[in-house]
Design an enzyme around this catalytic site. Sequence first.
Site, PDB file in Angstrom:
ATOM      1  N   ASN A   1      31.678  44.230  44.977  1.00  0.00           N
ATOM      2  CA  ASN A   1      32.516  44.868  43.963  1.00  0.00           C
ATOM      3  C   ASN A   1      31.861  46.215  43.648  1.00  0.00           C
ATOM      4  OD1 ASN A   1      30.756  44.767  41.568  1.00  0.00           O
ATOM      5  ND2 ASN A   1      30.995  42.539  41.697  1.00  0.00           N
TER       6      ASN A   1
ATOM      7  N   ASP B   1      24.749  34.940  43.274  1.00  0.00           N
ATOM      8  CA  ASP B   1      25.849  35.022  42.298  1.00  0.00           C
ATOM      9  C   ASP B   1      26.233  33.662  41.708  1.00  0.00           C
ATOM     10  OD1 ASP B   1      26.276  37.777  42.150  1.00  0.00           O
ATOM     11  OD2 ASP B   1      27.740  37.801  43.778  1.00  0.00           O
TER      12      ASP B   1
ATOM     13  N   ASN C   1      33.259  31.573  37.820  1.00  0.00           N
ATOM     14  CA  ASN C   1      34.023  31.563  39.065  1.00  0.00           C
ATOM     15  C   ASN C   1      34.046  30.212  39.775  1.00  0.00           C
ATOM     16  OD1 ASN C   1      32.662  34.745  39.354  1.00  0.00           O
ATOM     17  ND2 ASN C   1      34.862  34.414  39.214  1.00  0.00           N
TER      18      ASN C   1
ATOM     19  N   ARG D   1      30.069  34.469  48.899  1.00  0.00           N
ATOM     20  CA  ARG D   1      30.003  33.525  47.772  1.00  0.00           C
ATOM     21  C   ARG D   1      30.490  32.120  48.148  1.00  0.00           C
ATOM     22  NH1 ARG D   1      31.337  35.404  41.837  1.00  0.00           N
ATOM     23  NH2 ARG D   1      30.137  33.483  41.554  1.00  0.00           N
TER      24      ARG D   1
ATOM     25  N   ARG E   1      40.859  39.518  43.880  1.00  0.00           N
ATOM     26  CA  ARG E   1      40.027  38.383  44.298  1.00  0.00           C
ATOM     27  C   ARG E   1      40.771  37.045  44.371  1.00  0.00           C
ATOM     28  NH1 ARG E   1      34.540  40.312  43.746  1.00  0.00           N
ATOM     29  NH2 ARG E   1      33.834  38.224  44.197  1.00  0.00           N
TER      30      ARG E   1
ATOM     31  N   HIS F   1      38.131  41.026  38.318  1.00  0.00           N
ATOM     32  CA  HIS F   1      38.474  39.674  37.864  1.00  0.00           C
ATOM     33  C   HIS F   1      39.189  39.796  36.519  1.00  0.00           C
ATOM     34  CE1 HIS F   1      35.016  37.522  40.221  1.00  0.00           C
ATOM     35  NE2 HIS F   1      36.173  37.168  40.754  1.00  0.00           N
TER      36      HIS F   1
ATOM     37  N   ASP G   1      38.777  38.171  33.871  1.00  0.00           N
ATOM     38  CA  ASP G   1      37.892  38.066  32.701  1.00  0.00           C
ATOM     39  C   ASP G   1      37.066  39.327  32.459  1.00  0.00           C
ATOM     40  OD1 ASP G   1      35.863  37.877  34.597  1.00  0.00           O
ATOM     41  OD2 ASP G   1      35.197  35.872  34.000  1.00  0.00           O
TER      42      ASP G   1
ATOM     43  N   ALA H   1      25.612  43.428  38.812  1.00  0.00           N
ATOM     44  CA  ALA H   1      26.348  42.602  39.792  1.00  0.00           C
ATOM     45  C   ALA H   1      27.832  42.563  39.461  1.00  0.00           C
ATOM     46  CB  ALA H   1      25.791  41.185  39.812  1.00  0.00           C
TER      47      ALA H   1
ATOM     48  N   CYS I   1      31.303  35.826  32.360  1.00  0.00           N
ATOM     49  CA  CYS I   1      31.096  35.452  33.773  1.00  0.00           C
ATOM     50  C   CYS I   1      29.953  34.465  33.939  1.00  0.00           C
ATOM     51  CB  CYS I   1      30.736  36.672  34.623  1.00  0.00           C
ATOM     52  SG  CYS I   1      31.876  38.025  34.567  1.00  0.00           S
TER      53      CYS I   1
HETATM   54  N1  ARG Z   1      28.858  39.667  41.890  1.00  0.00           N
HETATM   55  C1  ARG Z   1      29.862  38.733  41.454  1.00  0.00           C
HETATM   56  C2  ARG Z   1      31.117  38.916  42.288  1.00  0.00           C
HETATM   57  O1  ARG Z   1      31.463  40.030  42.594  1.00  0.00           O
HETATM   58  C3  ARG Z   1      30.136  38.899  39.998  1.00  0.00           C
HETATM   59  C4  ARG Z   1      31.081  37.863  39.462  1.00  0.00           C
HETATM   60  C5  ARG Z   1      31.465  38.084  38.027  1.00  0.00           C
HETATM   61  N2  ARG Z   1      32.231  37.017  37.554  1.00  0.00           N
HETATM   62  C6  ARG Z   1      33.339  37.097  36.809  1.00  0.00           C
HETATM   63  N3  ARG Z   1      33.869  36.019  36.380  1.00  0.00           N
HETATM   64  N4  ARG Z   1      33.919  38.244  36.565  1.00  0.00           N
HETATM   65  O2  ARG Z   1      31.778  37.970  42.669  1.00  0.00           O
END
Ligand code: ARG
Length: 276
Positions: free
Chosen positions: A19, A62, A68, A87, A134, A163, A165, A251, A257
């Site tokens: 990301n 992660d 997630n 992931r 995503r 995302h 959230d 990240a 998250c």
């Molecule tokens: N580095 C992770 C990714 O890109 C961060 C995830 C953050 N999670 C979230 N629920 N926004 O997947």
Amino acid sequence: MPTILMCPPDYYGIEYEINPWMSRSRQSDRALAVQQWEDLRGALEGAGATIELLPPVEGLPDLVFTANAALIYRNRAILARFRPEQRRGETPHVARWLTAHGFHLEEVPEEFAFEGAGDALFCGETLVAGYRIRSDARGHQWIAGRLGIPVLPVELVNPQFYHLDTCFCPLRPGSAIYYPAAFDDYALRALRAQIPNLIEVNAAEAARFACNAVVIGSTVVTNTGCPMLHAALKREGFEPVATELDEFLKAGGSAKCLTLRLDGEDAAGWRQRSGD
Ligand code: ARG
């Protein structure tokens, strides 16, 4: 009792770039990350939450972002099917933990990406679900059919807010925080039509992940640097709490998250009916 799944940052780091926030040249400081994670845990416990721990796994940096892992609906967990292959190794660990803790697991069909509570949040009876970056809209439709619930798929158009959230947070049925520039016009109209009380976050605070908040009763926990949002929350009768999470911003994540609410979010209509 509010119960939250977290995963200690023992193996957290910026090992790949999936990301726009992530750059391997901007590593996180391990000791500082541990401190910030512990402070978040303390803030959540201070608000009355019980924290359950998912064991960290080397090579899965992660895994700390437990939001997630899955979407929780009563005793059912719809497992993530991650878009980035980096992931995908997380899912078997999460599946094992959730099964051992009494959840009935479900999986979206193989052709859909789905990134759990990071992209699917209940606001009252409706599952608001972010798609394009995503997760897939048709996967959200499949979940809604499977659970027999209404879904509002909203298109995310800004790669920084990849995302749901990161740009939307239900506070209670009928109320939510949002960052309008993350959504397409149709999604904005739909959100405004469905949710009467929307608190808008400005660009500077959205970039501090203001929308990535954890709601526990009247307490709302966010990263530091969100004074306008905190003032607005106070006017609505909430108690905002700031705890610095900059190591996790590297990240592309923040407070929300790093958590997965196992008993259902406060804003979820189904949870309120179950009388908890
Ligand atoms: N580095 C992770 C990714 O890109 C961060 C995830 C953050 N999670 C979230 N629920 N926004 O997947």
